[in-house]
Motif scaffolding. Structure first.
Motif, mmCIF file in Angstrom:
data_model
loop_
_atom_site.group_PDB
_atom_site.id
_atom_site.type_symbol
_atom_site.label_atom_id
_atom_site.label_comp_id
_atom_site.label_asym_id
_atom_site.label_seq_id
_atom_site.Cartn_x
_atom_site.Cartn_y
_atom_site.Cartn_z
ATOM 1 N N VAL A 155 0.862 -1.187 0.000
ATOM 2 C CA VAL A 155 0.000 0.000 0.000
ATOM 3 C C VAL A 155 0.894 1.231 0.000
ATOM 4 C CG1 VAL A 155 -1.736 1.319 1.268
ATOM 5 C CG2 VAL A 155 -1.848 -1.180 1.250
ATOM 6 N N ASP A 189 0.128 7.450 -0.032
ATOM 7 C CA ASP A 189 -1.095 8.225 -0.259
ATOM 8 C C ASP A 189 -2.340 7.399 0.039
ATOM 9 O OD1 ASP A 189 0.405 10.385 -0.960
ATOM 10 O OD2 ASP A 189 0.205 10.098 -3.125
ATOM 11 N N ASP A 190 -2.324 6.135 -0.381
ATOM 12 C CA ASP A 190 -3.471 5.267 -0.107
ATOM 13 C C ASP A 190 -3.596 4.997 1.385
ATOM 14 O OD1 ASP A 190 -3.994 5.173 -2.777
ATOM 15 O OD2 ASP A 190 -3.020 3.250 -3.122
ATOM 16 N N ARG A 191 -2.459 4.787 2.053
ATOM 17 C CA ARG A 191 -2.500 4.554 3.500
ATOM 18 C C ARG A 191 -3.078 5.766 4.222
ATOM 19 N NH1 ARG A 191 2.637 5.490 7.032
ATOM 20 N NH2 ARG A 191 1.952 7.526 6.293
#
Length: 422
Positions: free
Chosen positions: A186, A189-191
């Motif tokens: 991951v 940014d997604d986290r």
């Protein structure tokens, strides 16, 4: 010759028992490491094996108890038969030989090998073993229930915790996200985005609101032409209007309403009745949870609210965009972090405004400064230092070095930060 042939049966049984032991060990590993989310998705698609896996893992204590009981039964039986065979072959030394040989066989073929394969293919193994393991659980459940009752009594007598989750589902989800981020599955940014969704239940509006000292407000007593000019040059589309005292908010001027009124007035700002086109102000308590505020924004179809404390004093304002930014983060270009109030100096050194929220700093630099006792970076320094620092003072807290660059009255306005070499 007859005696040698008489040993074939027990030796064959030992190898069968070792295979069963490996089956139980691999099944235990696979069913505890299986992705429950993937199994749930497969079950929704009509996969019966996935449904069995979900039913088994739903009661982990029952499942593990049955597998351990079966595993120990076959291991003990295999060891007993091996001791008998080796005693027959080597006499008194047979017990030592049996112990050495069975230890090697059990560790390699009944533990390490099946568990390694199960860890590498947990979903596939879990789906394969779901039916036979379900039968094992059904057969051993009465015995397991009795053993569990005994274990619970012993644990309770020792004062150990035997029920209740240690972490909430939100904490488990956050832990999985952080784990996948560390493993590279991951991206940051997604986290941050997924973590921002989870944080909405833990934050209140005062954690992210625009402080009242940073609010652009208009005085309703200002001549209409001048007030319209101030509104048009402002970068904001919604501006609070006050009368007499800045605490006395009487309305909110929307740029779209102002443009419509200006068109109707033939372009003459002096003819606009600003008080008449102002919208009623909406006040919300500073203790409102962000998730609740987001839902209220959606229900009322509003994007703007003024934040007050328990005494009704104005504390700041919050917008729908502020809440959404907690999820998606600030907009960045392909090279620089463009968080307002954060400027890189190079070599891991940054200049920050004292009013920069700690959460924005953590998200931008991937740090973990605490934000429980303070909202802004300046507030964190004052809280940790237990004083209002002077210009030039240097502090080190939580692995970060803070150098005070500028102070206005009792407010820290600018500082330099970097990872502490200590």
């Amino acid at each position: 010759m007859i005696e040698s042939w008489g040993l074939v049966a027990p030796i064959a049984i030992i190898f069968v028992l070792l295979i069963l032991s490996g089956f139980f060990s691999g099944s235990e590993t696979a069913l505890t490491a299986v992705s429950r989310a993937r199994m749930l998705a497969l079950e929704k698609d009509g996969n019966l094996a996935a449904a069995r896996v979900n039913a088994l893992t739903a009661n982990g204590e029952k499942l593990i108890g049955a597998i351990l009981l079966g595993n120990n039964l076959v291991n003990i039986l295999a060891s007993t038969l091996a001791a008998t065979v080796f005693l027959h072959l080597f006499g008194e030394l047979g017990v030592a030989y049996a112990t050495a040989v069975m230890t090697v066989l059990v560790v390699i073929f009944s533990e390490v090998l099946p568990k390694t394969y199960a860890l590498s293919n947990p979903d596939r193994v879990a789906l394969t073993v779901s039916w036979p393991i379900r039968q094992v659980v059904r057969v051993f459940w009465p015995i397991v229930a009795g053993l569990q009752a005994i274990v619970r009594v012993i644990l309770q007598a020792l004062g150990a915790r035997v029920s209740g989750p240690l972490f909430s589902p939100h904490d488990e989800i956050r832990g999985h996200i952080d784990l996948h981020h560390q493993e590279g599955g991951v991206v940051k940014d997604d986290r941050d985005m997924l973590g921002g969704v989870l944080d909405l239940r833990e934050l209140t509006v005062d954690d992210i609101m625009v402080h009242r000292k940073n609010i652009t407000m208009l005085d309703i007593s200002t001549p209409a032409a001048e007030l319209v000019t101030q509104a048009l040059v402002s970068p904001h589309t919604r501006l609070p209007l006050y009368e007499g005292d800045a605490e006395n908010i009487i309305g909110v001027l929307h740029a779209r309403d102002l443009a419509r009124a200006l068109l109707e007035a033939g372009g003459d700002p002096g003819k606009i009745d600003v008080r008449g086109i102002a919208r009623d102000p909406w006040f919300v308590p500073e203790t409102t949870e962000l998730l609740e505020q987001l839902n209220i924004f959606k229900e009322k179809r509003e994007h703007f609210a003024l934040v007050v404390d328990e005494y009704g004093a104005l504390m700041g304002l919050i917008t729908l965009e502020d809440i959404l930014e907690e999820i998606v983060g600030e907009i960045e270009d392909e090279h620089d972090i463009t968080v307002e109030g954060l400027k890189p100096e190079g070599d891991g050194i940054w200049q920050v405004d004292g009013s920069l929220p700690i959460r924005d700093l953590n998200r931008a630099l991937d740090w973990s400064l605490p934000d429980e006792e303070a909202v802004t970076v300046a507030g964190l320094v004052i809280h940790e230092a237990q004083t209002i620092p002077e210009t030039g003072q240097v502090f080190s807290f939580h692995g970060v070095r803070f150098e005070i660059l500028e102070r206005r009255r009792n407010q820290i306005t600018r500082m330099r930060i970097a990872r502490s070499p200590d």
